[in-house]
Design a protein around this motif. Structure first.
Motif, PDB file in Angstrom:
ATOM      1  N   ASN A  45       0.834  -1.212   0.000  1.00 18.74           N
ATOM      2  CA  ASN A  45       0.000   0.000   0.000  1.00 18.74           C
ATOM      3  C   ASN A  45       0.862   1.253   0.000  1.00 18.74           C
ATOM      4  O   ASN A  45       0.568   2.227  -0.692  1.00 18.74           O
ATOM      5  CB  ASN A  45      -0.935   0.012   1.211  1.00 18.74           C
ATOM      6  CG  ASN A  45      -2.074  -0.963   1.067  1.00 18.74           C
ATOM      7  OD1 ASN A  45      -2.432  -1.373  -0.028  1.00 18.74           O
ATOM      8  ND2 ASN A  45      -2.644  -1.354   2.191  1.00 18.74           N
ATOM      9  N   TRP A  46       1.928   1.227   0.788  1.00 12.73           N
ATOM     10  CA  TRP A  46       2.838   2.381   0.855  1.00 12.73           C
ATOM     11  C   TRP A  46       3.506   2.615  -0.495  1.00 12.73           C
ATOM     12  O   TRP A  46       3.572   3.739  -0.989  1.00 12.73           O
ATOM     13  CB  TRP A  46       3.864   2.125   1.946  1.00 12.73           C
ATOM     14  CG  TRP A  46       4.667   3.307   2.393  1.00 12.73           C
ATOM     15  CD1 TRP A  46       4.668   4.570   1.865  1.00 12.73           C
ATOM     16  CD2 TRP A  46       5.584   3.327   3.482  1.00 12.73           C
ATOM     17  NE1 TRP A  46       5.551   5.376   2.561  1.00 12.73           N
ATOM     18  CE2 TRP A  46       6.114   4.636   3.564  1.00 12.73           C
ATOM     19  CE3 TRP A  46       6.014   2.374   4.386  1.00 12.73           C
ATOM     20  CZ2 TRP A  46       7.053   4.993   4.517  1.00 12.73           C
ATOM     21  CZ3 TRP A  46       6.946   2.745   5.338  1.00 12.73           C
ATOM     22  CH2 TRP A  46       7.455   4.043   5.400  1.00 12.73           C
ATOM     23  N   GLN A  49       0.999   4.059  -2.888  1.00 10.78           N
ATOM     24  CA  GLN A  49       0.740   5.475  -2.612  1.00 10.78           C
ATOM     25  C   GLN A  49       1.900   6.346  -3.092  1.00 10.78           C
ATOM     26  O   GLN A  49       1.698   7.471  -3.525  1.00 10.78           O
ATOM     27  CB  GLN A  49       0.487   5.702  -1.124  1.00 10.78           C
ATOM     28  CG  GLN A  49       0.144   7.140  -0.830  1.00 10.78           C
ATOM     29  CD  GLN A  49      -0.589   7.320   0.463  1.00 10.78           C
ATOM     30  OE1 GLN A  49      -1.452   6.537   0.798  1.00 10.78           O
ATOM     31  NE2 GLN A  49      -0.260   8.366   1.181  1.00 10.78           N
ATOM     32  N   ALA A 104       5.468  10.431   0.147  1.00  6.52           N
ATOM     33  CA  ALA A 104       4.135   9.849  -0.060  1.00  6.52           C
ATOM     34  C   ALA A 104       3.224  10.123   1.130  1.00  6.52           C
ATOM     35  O   ALA A 104       2.008  10.139   0.997  1.00  6.52           O
ATOM     36  CB  ALA A 104       4.241   8.345  -0.308  1.00  6.52           C
ATOM     37  N   PRO A 107      -0.861   6.940   5.111  1.00  9.46           N
ATOM     38  CA  PRO A 107      -1.814   6.264   4.230  1.00  9.46           C
ATOM     39  C   PRO A 107      -3.037   7.131   3.944  1.00  9.46           C
ATOM     40  O   PRO A 107      -3.552   7.795   4.839  1.00  9.46           O
ATOM     41  CB  PRO A 107      -2.220   5.019   5.012  1.00  9.46           C
ATOM     42  CG  PRO A 107      -1.238   4.870   6.100  1.00  9.46           C
ATOM     43  CD  PRO A 107      -0.619   6.210   6.340  1.00  9.46           C
ATOM     44  N   THR A 108      -3.497   7.109   2.707  1.00  9.83           N
ATOM     45  CA  THR A 108      -4.706   7.819   2.332  1.00  9.83           C
ATOM     46  C   THR A 108      -5.870   7.219   3.097  1.00  9.83           C
ATOM     47  O   THR A 108      -6.008   6.003   3.166  1.00  9.83           O
ATOM     48  CB  THR A 108      -4.959   7.694   0.817  1.00  9.83           C
ATOM     49  OG1 THR A 108      -3.810   8.184   0.133  1.00  9.83           O
ATOM     50  CG2 THR A 108      -6.174   8.477   0.400  1.00  9.83           C
TER      51      THR A 108
END
Length: 117
Positions: A45-46, A49, A104, A107-108
């Motif tokens: 995920n990172w 992103q 980045a 997390p969104t």
């Protein structure tokens, strides 16, 4: 000096690692537990992103690297080793790679508040 205390603190690779370790924790794990190691899905995920996945880094690459460690979660030192391997495999400068991950940000959609020291 009071002005320095009022400014928002910037994340570091270490502080973001902690945020990602505790983002989207699997439901069967204890809700109040705090994690200091990262799952493969959290790393992916990172990277996504940071716009490093699926090009130049793929889920297959991260999965194969994770399998080498033979554990469910990786601590910070193992995480740095994985970054070193990924930067070499993807022909990225290691320091620039880490800067990209920091840029980045968290997390969104993350709702937890993290104190950055």
């Amino acid at each position: 000096m009071a002005d320095d205390e009022d400014k928002p603190k910037k994340h570091t690779l270490d502080s973001l690692f902690h945020v990602y370790c505790n983002h989207k924790v699997i439901g069967n794990e204890l809700e109040n537990e705090e994690f200091h190691s990262i799952l493969l899905s959290q790393l992916d995920n990172w990277l996504q992103q940071a716009k490093l996945m699926p090009v130049p880094i793929t889920r297959t690459q991260t999965g194969l690297l994770y399998m080498r460690y033979k554990k469910w979660r990786l601590d910070y030192e193992d995480f740095l080793e994985v970054l070193q391997h990924l930067s070499t495999d993807a022909d990225l400068n290691y320091e620039d790679f880490k800067v990209t991950l920091v840029a980045a940000g968290p997390p969104t959609g993350a709702t937890e508040i993290v104190v950055v020291k």
